[in-house]
Design a protein around this motif. Structure first.
Motif, PDB file in Angstrom:
ATOM      1  N   GLU A 125      56.610  42.261  28.580  1.00  0.00           N
ATOM      2  CA  GLU A 125      56.825  43.051  29.794  1.00  0.00           C
ATOM      3  C   GLU A 125      57.096  42.135  30.983  1.00  0.00           C
ATOM      4  OE1 GLU A 125      53.979  46.226  30.635  1.00  0.00           O
ATOM      5  OE2 GLU A 125      53.210  45.971  28.596  1.00  0.00           O
ATOM      6  N   ARG A 173      50.859  42.021  26.786  1.00  0.00           N
ATOM      7  CA  ARG A 173      51.995  42.339  27.645  1.00  0.00           C
ATOM      8  C   ARG A 173      53.069  41.248  27.616  1.00  0.00           C
ATOM      9  NH1 ARG A 173      50.495  46.290  31.815  1.00  0.00           N
ATOM     10  NH2 ARG A 173      48.310  46.748  31.652  1.00  0.00           N
ATOM     11  N   TRP A 208      56.896  40.447  34.466  1.00  0.00           N
ATOM     12  CA  TRP A 208      55.740  40.191  35.341  1.00  0.00           C
ATOM     13  C   TRP A 208      55.600  41.265  36.420  1.00  0.00           C
ATOM     14  CZ3 TRP A 208      53.042  36.268  33.394  1.00  0.00           C
ATOM     15  CH2 TRP A 208      53.676  35.154  32.834  1.00  0.00           C
ATOM     16  N   ASP A 230      56.329  44.240  36.608  1.00  0.00           N
ATOM     17  CA  ASP A 230      55.971  45.596  36.211  1.00  0.00           C
ATOM     18  C   ASP A 230      54.467  45.814  36.119  1.00  0.00           C
ATOM     19  OD1 ASP A 230      58.665  46.141  36.024  1.00  0.00           O
ATOM     20  OD2 ASP A 230      58.724  46.001  33.833  1.00  0.00           O
ATOM     21  N   TRP A 231      53.691  44.746  35.999  1.00  0.00           N
ATOM     22  CA  TRP A 231      52.280  44.981  35.726  1.00  0.00           C
ATOM     23  C   TRP A 231      51.285  44.033  36.373  1.00  0.00           C
ATOM     24  CZ3 TRP A 231      49.418  41.261  33.164  1.00  0.00           C
ATOM     25  CH2 TRP A 231      50.143  40.238  32.542  1.00  0.00           C
ATOM     26  N   VAL A 232      51.674  42.830  36.772  1.00  0.00           N
ATOM     27  CA  VAL A 232      50.670  41.858  37.221  1.00  0.00           C
ATOM     28  C   VAL A 232      49.955  42.319  38.489  1.00  0.00           C
ATOM     29  CG1 VAL A 232      50.228  39.510  38.036  1.00  0.00           C
ATOM     30  CG2 VAL A 232      51.743  39.897  36.087  1.00  0.00           C
ATOM     31  N   ARG A 233      50.696  42.668  39.515  1.00  0.00           N
ATOM     32  CA  ARG A 233      50.039  43.053  40.771  1.00  0.00           C
ATOM     33  C   ARG A 233      49.142  44.286  40.593  1.00  0.00           C
ATOM     34  NH1 ARG A 233      50.466  41.564  46.258  1.00  0.00           N
ATOM     35  NH2 ARG A 233      48.579  42.487  47.065  1.00  0.00           N
ATOM     36  N   PRO A 234      49.610  45.354  39.917  1.00  0.00           N
ATOM     37  CA  PRO A 234      48.704  46.489  39.682  1.00  0.00           C
ATOM     38  C   PRO A 234      47.460  46.094  38.869  1.00  0.00           C
ATOM     39  CG  PRO A 234      50.965  47.169  39.310  1.00  0.00           C
ATOM     40  CD  PRO A 234      50.978  45.673  39.500  1.00  0.00           C
ATOM     41  N   TYR A 235      47.632  45.182  37.921  1.00  0.00           N
ATOM     42  CA  TYR A 235      46.490  44.708  37.129  1.00  0.00           C
ATOM     43  C   TYR A 235      45.472  44.007  38.022  1.00  0.00           C
ATOM     44  CZ  TYR A 235      43.914  41.422  34.175  1.00  0.00           C
ATOM     45  OH  TYR A 235      42.924  40.684  33.588  1.00  0.00           O
ATOM     46  N   GLU A 285      45.818  38.851  29.673  1.00  0.00           N
ATOM     47  CA  GLU A 285      45.870  40.320  29.743  1.00  0.00           C
ATOM     48  C   GLU A 285      46.826  40.878  28.689  1.00  0.00           C
ATOM     49  OE1 GLU A 285      45.817  44.332  30.418  1.00  0.00           O
ATOM     50  OE2 GLU A 285      44.311  42.818  30.599  1.00  0.00           O
ATOM     51  N   ASP A 331      43.704  46.518  40.341  1.00  0.00           N
ATOM     52  CA  ASP A 331      42.694  47.310  39.649  1.00  0.00           C
ATOM     53  C   ASP A 331      41.479  46.470  39.270  1.00  0.00           C
ATOM     54  OD1 ASP A 331      41.785  49.782  38.325  1.00  0.00           O
ATOM     55  OD2 ASP A 331      42.022  48.581  36.497  1.00  0.00           O
ATOM     56  N   ARG A 332      41.730  45.304  38.709  1.00  0.00           N
ATOM     57  CA  ARG A 332      40.618  44.465  38.233  1.00  0.00           C
ATOM     58  C   ARG A 332      39.688  44.018  39.362  1.00  0.00           C
ATOM     59  NH1 ARG A 332      39.974  40.563  33.486  1.00  0.00           N
ATOM     60  NH2 ARG A 332      38.326  39.197  34.212  1.00  0.00           N
TER      61      ARG A 332
END
Length: 93
Positions: A6, A3, A8, A10-15, A93, A18-19
């Motif tokens: 991309e 990533r 930050w 856009d994806w870090v918090r959802p990642y 990630e 989920d993890r």
């Protein structure tokens, strides 16, 4: 990581959500560290992982160590290092 281009936000918090969805204490710890990292990275103009360099990491250590806890005590070096472990996880990630 895959990533690197991309943003930050856009994806870090959802990642992280989920993890660590089944580990509430770990989730709380990593998301708290990420929020501090996010503030610093924004201040430094680092909006994507590919823009991060060693000087930003060293700068984070100094920036974080200059902050104080609610009690007024300075943040320890070990706390800053723990935050950087979160950054390391995110960068992989």
């Amino acid at each position: 990581g895959r990533r690197s281009g991309e943003a930050w936000g856009d994806w870090v918090r959802p990642y992280l959500d989920d993890r660590y969805r089944n580990s509430p204490k770990t989730h709380r710890s990593y998301t708290a560290a990420w929020e501090l990292l996010r503030v610093y990275l924004h201040k430094e103009g680092v909006h994507v992982p590919a823009a991060l360099n060693f000087n930003h990491v060293v700068g984070y250590m100094h920036w974080r160590a200059a902050q104080r806890r609610h009690s007024g005590k300075l943040i320890s070096r070990n706390t800053a290092i723990q935050d950087l472990r979160t950054l390391s996880l995110v960068m992989r990630e």
